[in-house]
Design a protein around this motif. Structure first.
Motif, PDB file in Angstrom:
ATOM      1  N   LEU A 115       0.861  -1.174   0.000  1.00 17.78           N
ATOM      2  CA  LEU A 115       0.000   0.000   0.000  1.00 17.78           C
ATOM      3  C   LEU A 115       0.900   1.228   0.000  1.00 17.78           C
ATOM      4  N   ASP A 116       1.169   1.750  -1.179  1.00 14.98           N
ATOM      5  CA  ASP A 116       2.104   2.869  -1.317  1.00 14.98           C
ATOM      6  C   ASP A 116       1.501   4.186  -0.867  1.00 14.98           C
ATOM      7  N   THR A 136       5.360 -11.506 -10.755  1.00 12.06           N
ATOM      8  CA  THR A 136       4.448 -10.417 -11.104  1.00 12.06           C
ATOM      9  C   THR A 136       3.059 -10.802 -10.620  1.00 12.06           C
ATOM     10  N   ASN A 137       2.755 -10.410  -9.398  1.00  9.27           N
ATOM     11  CA  ASN A 137       1.503 -10.850  -8.764  1.00  9.27           C
ATOM     12  C   ASN A 137       0.387  -9.841  -9.044  1.00  9.27           C
ATOM     13  N   THR A 138      -0.035  -9.801 -10.307  1.00 11.13           N
ATOM     14  CA  THR A 138      -1.054  -8.838 -10.717  1.00 11.13           C
ATOM     15  C   THR A 138      -2.361  -9.060  -9.987  1.00 11.13           C
ATOM     16  N   ALA A 139      -2.760 -10.323  -9.850  1.00 12.58           N
ATOM     17  CA  ALA A 139      -4.050 -10.637  -9.225  1.00 12.58           C
ATOM     18  C   ALA A 139      -4.113 -10.118  -7.792  1.00 12.58           C
ATOM     19  N   GLU A 140      -3.020 -10.248  -7.065  1.00 13.85           N
ATOM     20  CA  GLU A 140      -3.011  -9.765  -5.682  1.00 13.85           C
ATOM     21  C   GLU A 140      -3.110  -8.244  -5.637  1.00 13.85           C
ATOM     22  N   GLY A 141      -2.408  -7.581  -6.550  1.00  9.88           N
ATOM     23  CA  GLY A 141      -2.493  -6.126  -6.601  1.00  9.88           C
ATOM     24  C   GLY A 141      -3.903  -5.644  -6.863  1.00  9.88           C
ATOM     25  N   LEU A 142      -4.577  -6.287  -7.816  1.00  2.22           N
ATOM     26  CA  LEU A 142      -5.956  -5.904  -8.133  1.00  2.22           C
ATOM     27  C   LEU A 142      -6.894  -6.205  -6.972  1.00  2.22           C
ATOM     28  N   TYR A 143      -6.687  -7.348  -6.331  1.00  2.00           N
ATOM     29  CA  TYR A 143      -7.556  -7.696  -5.198  1.00  2.00           C
ATOM     30  C   TYR A 143      -7.396  -6.688  -4.058  1.00  2.00           C
ATOM     31  N   GLN A 144      -6.164  -6.324  -3.757  1.00  2.00           N
ATOM     32  CA  GLN A 144      -5.935  -5.383  -2.658  1.00  2.00           C
ATOM     33  C   GLN A 144      -6.494  -4.001  -2.989  1.00  2.00           C
ATOM     34  N   ALA A 145      -6.458  -3.621  -4.260  1.00  2.00           N
ATOM     35  CA  ALA A 145      -7.070  -2.357  -4.665  1.00  2.00           C
ATOM     36  C   ALA A 145      -8.576  -2.417  -4.453  1.00  2.00           C
ATOM     37  N   TRP A 146      -9.186  -3.542  -4.843  1.00  2.00           N
ATOM     38  CA  TRP A 146     -10.620  -3.712  -4.606  1.00  2.00           C
ATOM     39  C   TRP A 146     -10.938  -3.636  -3.121  1.00  2.00           C
ATOM     40  N   ALA A 147     -10.083  -4.249  -2.283  1.00  2.00           N
ATOM     41  CA  ALA A 147     -10.314  -4.230  -0.834  1.00  2.00           C
ATOM     42  C   ALA A 147     -10.280  -2.800  -0.298  1.00  2.00           C
ATOM     43  N   GLN A 148      -9.407  -1.960  -0.854  1.00  2.00           N
ATOM     44  CA  GLN A 148      -9.350  -0.563  -0.424  1.00  2.00           C
ATOM     45  C   GLN A 148     -10.607   0.190  -0.853  1.00  2.00           C
ATOM     46  N   LEU A 149     -11.098  -0.073  -2.068  1.00  2.50           N
ATOM     47  CA  LEU A 149     -12.347   0.550  -2.504  1.00  2.50           C
ATOM     48  C   LEU A 149     -13.501   0.133  -1.593  1.00  2.50           C
ATOM     49  N   TYR A 150     -13.499  -1.131  -1.194  1.00  2.00           N
ATOM     50  CA  TYR A 150     -14.546  -1.634  -0.302  1.00  2.00           C
ATOM     51  C   TYR A 150     -14.502  -0.882   1.031  1.00  2.00           C
ATOM     52  N   LYS A 151     -13.292  -0.616   1.528  1.00  2.00           N
ATOM     53  CA  LYS A 151     -13.142   0.125   2.786  1.00  2.00           C
ATOM     54  C   LYS A 151     -13.623   1.576   2.643  1.00  2.00           C
ATOM     55  N   MET A 152     -13.418   2.161   1.467  1.00  2.00           N
ATOM     56  CA  MET A 152     -13.889   3.530   1.252  1.00  2.00           C
ATOM     57  C   MET A 152     -15.388   3.635   1.470  1.00  2.00           C
ATOM     58  N   ASN A 153     -16.111   2.623   1.037  1.00  2.00           N
ATOM     59  CA  ASN A 153     -17.573   2.566   1.220  1.00  2.00           C
ATOM     60  C   ASN A 153     -18.244   3.815   0.656  1.00  2.00           C
ATOM     61  N   LEU A 154     -17.972   4.062  -0.631  1.00  2.00           N
ATOM     62  CA  LEU A 154     -18.563   5.211  -1.321  1.00  2.00           C
ATOM     63  C   LEU A 154     -19.377   4.708  -2.512  1.00  2.00           C
ATOM     64  N   PRO A 155     -20.487   4.021  -2.260  1.00  2.00           N
ATOM     65  CA  PRO A 155     -21.249   3.401  -3.354  1.00  2.00           C
ATOM     66  C   PRO A 155     -21.828   4.399  -4.340  1.00  2.00           C
ATOM     67  N   GLY A 156     -22.037   5.650  -3.924  1.00  2.38           N
ATOM     68  CA  GLY A 156     -22.577   6.645  -4.837  1.00  2.38           C
ATOM     69  C   GLY A 156     -21.540   7.263  -5.740  1.00  2.38           C
ATOM     70  N   SER A 157     -20.260   7.053  -5.426  1.00  3.67           N
ATOM     71  CA  SER A 157     -19.184   7.606  -6.248  1.00  3.67           C
ATOM     72  C   SER A 157     -18.899   6.671  -7.425  1.00  3.67           C
ATOM     73  N   LEU A 158     -18.085   7.151  -8.363  1.00  2.13           N
ATOM     74  CA  LEU A 158     -17.639   6.338  -9.479  1.00  2.13           C
ATOM     75  C   LEU A 158     -16.407   5.572  -9.014  1.00  2.13           C
ATOM     76  N   ASN A 159     -16.571   4.294  -8.691  1.00  2.00           N
ATOM     77  CA  ASN A 159     -15.486   3.474  -8.158  1.00  2.00           C
ATOM     78  C   ASN A 159     -14.652   2.915  -9.308  1.00  2.00           C
ATOM     79  N   VAL A 160     -13.336   3.202  -9.278  1.00  2.00           N
ATOM     80  CA  VAL A 160     -12.467   2.887 -10.409  1.00  2.00           C
ATOM     81  C   VAL A 160     -11.159   2.271  -9.921  1.00  2.00           C
ATOM     82  N   ILE A 161     -10.691   1.252 -10.657  1.00  2.00           N
ATOM     83  CA  ILE A 161      -9.331   0.727 -10.480  1.00  2.00           C
ATOM     84  C   ILE A 161      -8.578   0.961 -11.783  1.00  2.00           C
ATOM     85  N   VAL A 162      -7.419   1.621 -11.711  1.00  2.00           N
ATOM     86  CA  VAL A 162      -6.569   1.852 -12.877  1.00  2.00           C
ATOM     87  C   VAL A 162      -5.326   0.988 -12.723  1.00  2.00           C
ATOM     88  N   LEU A 163      -5.114   0.068 -13.663  1.00  2.00           N
ATOM     89  CA  LEU A 163      -3.945  -0.822 -13.642  1.00  2.00           C
ATOM     90  C   LEU A 163      -2.856  -0.245 -14.527  1.00  2.00           C
TER      91      LEU A 163
END
Length: 216
Positions: free
Chosen positions: A147-148, A177-204
């Protein structure tokens, strides 16, 4: 037309910005509904910009009295009709996922990656994202994930800011190159944000997609 002028960075406490948006709505309304159109009479009109926890909107309401044709045989010469239009700009909740594996280092792609990220998210003059409004965080991955930059709305103005995190991405020479783990952890951070009304985005941002990010 007014929605085009409404951005996440719009300051609705600034009378000048609000006036520009409402004036745009008025111009588009007038162009589409001229005075006396088909014998009708405008009763009410209003355009209201507003802010919520998930974004900004402008709502236009209008009501007019219109002449009846066939209904006149029943003694109804006029009727009142109303319409409503809403333009919505959602705030962005974004997690950036950065490939820092050995393949990036072997391609000497660290500099282009960091430059593209700086333009995309860290520089106010080139980023569409609005500091203090949108929410941004960053994770990186190689053999492990990191988590940078914990997500925050003050990603440009805070201390530390995302530019510092971009400058300090821990690129390594490993072969994993553990891409899947990076994407999963990004999703977990979005889940913690708990902003369902916002535009939730992951940029790889991986070694294969430098040019794609630079074009965003």
């Amino acid at each position: 037309g007014a929605g085009y002028m409404l951005h996440a960075s719009t300051n609705l406490s600034d009378p000048t910005q609000v006036a520009a948006i409402t004036n745009a709505a008025q111009r588009y309304f007038n162009a589409n509904y001229p005075t006396g159109y088909f014998g009708s009479t405008l009763v009410t009109y209003n355009a209201t910009p507003a802010s919520s926890t998930s974004g900004k909107t402008i709502t236009v309401n209008a009501k007019a009295t219109v002449p009846m044709l066939l209904m006149r045989v029943l003694g109804i010469s006029h009727s009142t009709v109303a319409t409503k239009a809403v333009s919505n700009v959602r705030f962005v909740a974004m997690m950036i996922v950065v490939d820092r594996s050995g393949s990036v280092v072997r391609e000497s792609a660290q500099g282009p990656i960091q430059d593209a990220l700086s333009t995309f998210v860290a520089t106010a003059s080139t980023s569409y994202l609005a500091d203090g409004t949108d929410t941004v965080g960053m994770v990186s991955f190689g053999g492990t994930w990191n988590l940078d930059f914990p997500y925050t709305t003050h990603f440009q103005s805070g201390t530390p800011n995302i530019q510092t995190a971009i400058n300090n991405i821990p690129f390594d020479n490993g072969n994993s190159t553990n891409t899947a783990e990076g994407l999963y952890q990004a999703w977990a951070q979005l889940y913690k944000m708990n902003l369902p009304g916002s535009l939730n985005v992951i940029v790889l941002r991986s070694e294969e997609h430098t040019s794609e990010l630079q074009s965003l």
